[in-house]
Design a protein around this motif. Structure first.
Motif, PDB file in Angstrom:
ATOM      1  N   ALA A  40       0.756  -1.160  -0.029  1.00 21.44           N
ATOM      2  CA  ALA A  40       0.078  -0.007   0.108  1.00 21.44           C
ATOM      3  C   ALA A  40       0.934   1.288  -0.006  1.00 21.44           C
ATOM      4  N   LEU A  41       2.043   1.067   0.742  1.00 23.25           N
ATOM      5  CA  LEU A  41       3.044   2.451   0.808  1.00 23.25           C
ATOM      6  C   LEU A  41       3.453   2.646  -0.564  1.00 23.25           C
ATOM      7  N   ALA A  42       3.880   1.726  -1.107  1.00 27.90           N
ATOM      8  CA  ALA A  42       4.716   1.657  -2.526  1.00 27.90           C
ATOM      9  C   ALA A  42       3.546   2.298  -3.645  1.00 27.90           C
TER      10      ALA A  42
ATOM     11  N   LYS B  97       1.274   9.393  -5.778  1.00 21.96           N
ATOM     12  CA  LYS B  97       1.710  10.696  -5.725  1.00 21.96           C
ATOM     13  C   LYS B  97       2.863  11.173  -6.655  1.00 21.96           C
ATOM     14  N   LEU B  98       3.638  10.037  -7.119  1.00 16.04           N
ATOM     15  CA  LEU B  98       4.513  10.585  -8.164  1.00 16.04           C
ATOM     16  C   LEU B  98       3.824  10.896  -9.464  1.00 16.04           C
ATOM     17  N   GLU B  99       2.644  10.095  -9.706  1.00 18.97           N
ATOM     18  CA  GLU B  99       2.060  10.112 -11.095  1.00 18.97           C
ATOM     19  C   GLU B  99       0.705  11.236 -10.897  1.00 18.97           C
TER      20      GLU B  99
END
Length: 302
Positions: A220-222, A228-230
């Protein structure tokens, strides 16, 4: 020596008058977990930790820091690091086996950290003899030594080609289970509710395979970092609904795959509601097994 791994401890394993060189390697590591830094929201810069005086609020450099034991509110006995070092038991680098016990004698609540115990370049024969004898006798070994600046009790068990050494918590470190369960009401479950719970257990029996268990928190963190990056947002998870006492029996029936079967049957009187022929019970069991076998691939895929 395992490739790319450094021994955490090297010394000797002694049983009776026999000893051999051994090494301890970490068996479980958290180094692969996702970690975060603390960031200043205003600047986006990483935040550094600074120790400050609780009264003056002035920064305290490392060389001015020491240890203290609180005896009263705000009153401390100052203990220098050198005094702590002098109080640590002297290590003779020897894991001395004190007793051999049945493997089931140690409650796993006492287990602390596991380490792989491997033979050093010399003493492999003595190591293998101990490993094989313990396997055939189905016993574990209790040993004591100084590990990482503390006197530790260690449980040693055969594991694959070598041994696994688990440090144990001391009795004073393990909290009482009686206190944990003291507010639990005294309930005795019986009748259909107990039968349904047992049936669900029987249809879900399996074997422990750690490779089939994924770390959903890390995943889930990944996903969160990737989203967030996208510039995307993740869907909010559904809240888990706790079964209420008056709905528990219905939930158990549904879990056992019996809800639909019960709806298809003609209604019976309350006196006969929990009764049925052996053929009907067998049919219900077959339906549940069929539903479980259909759901199994889906559970594995998720």
């Amino acid at each position: 020596m395992p490739s790319g791994q450094r021994a955490q401890w090297k010394g000797f394993l002694k049983f009776g008058e026999v000893s051999c060189g051994v090494a301890l390697y970490t068996a479980a590591s958290t180094s692969e977990r996702i970690t975060f830094n603390t960031i200043n929201k205003a600047t986006g810069n990483r935040v550094n930790r600074i120790f400050i005086d609780s009264e003056t609020e002035d920064p305290v450099p490392k060389e001015a820091q020491t240890k203290g034991f609180e005896i009263e509110n705000g009153q401390y006995i100052i203990i220098d690091p050198e005094e702590i070092s002098a109080a640590i038991p002297e290590s003779n680098k020897t894991l001395e086996i004190e007793a051999f016990i049945p493997c089931s004698d140690v409650d796993d609540v006492y287990f602390d950290k596991p380490y792989y115990l491997t033979p050093d370049k010399i003493g492999g024969d003595a190591f293998a003899a101990l490993r094989d004898a313990m396997k055939k006798s189905m016993v574990a070994a209790i040993a004591r030594t100084v590990l990482f600046r503390r006197m530790r009790t260690v449980l040693i068990r055969p594991h694959g080609k070598g041994l696994i050494a688990s440090t144990l918590n001391y009795d004073y470190e393990v909290r009482s289970s009686e206190k944990a369960f003291e507010e639990m009401p005294k309930l005795k479950i019986q009748g259909e509710m107990l039968d349904l719970a047992k049936h669900i257990i029987s249809t879900k029996k399996g074997e422990f395979d750690p490779a089939t268990f994924d770390d959903r928190y890390e995943a889930a963190l990944a996903d969160l970092v990737k989203a967030k990056l996208e510039g995307k947002s993740l869907p909010k998870p559904k809240k888990v609904q706790v079964s209420k006492p008056n709905d528990l029996l219905a939930a158990l029936r549904e879990s056992a795959g019996m809800m639909k079967a019960a709806a298809d049957k003609p209604k019976r009187t309350a006196a006969n509601a929990n009764q049925g022929t052996g053929r009907q019970r067998a049919a219900r069991g077959a339906a549940v097994k069929s539903a479980a076998s259909k759901a199994a691939p889906q559970r594995k895929a998720s």
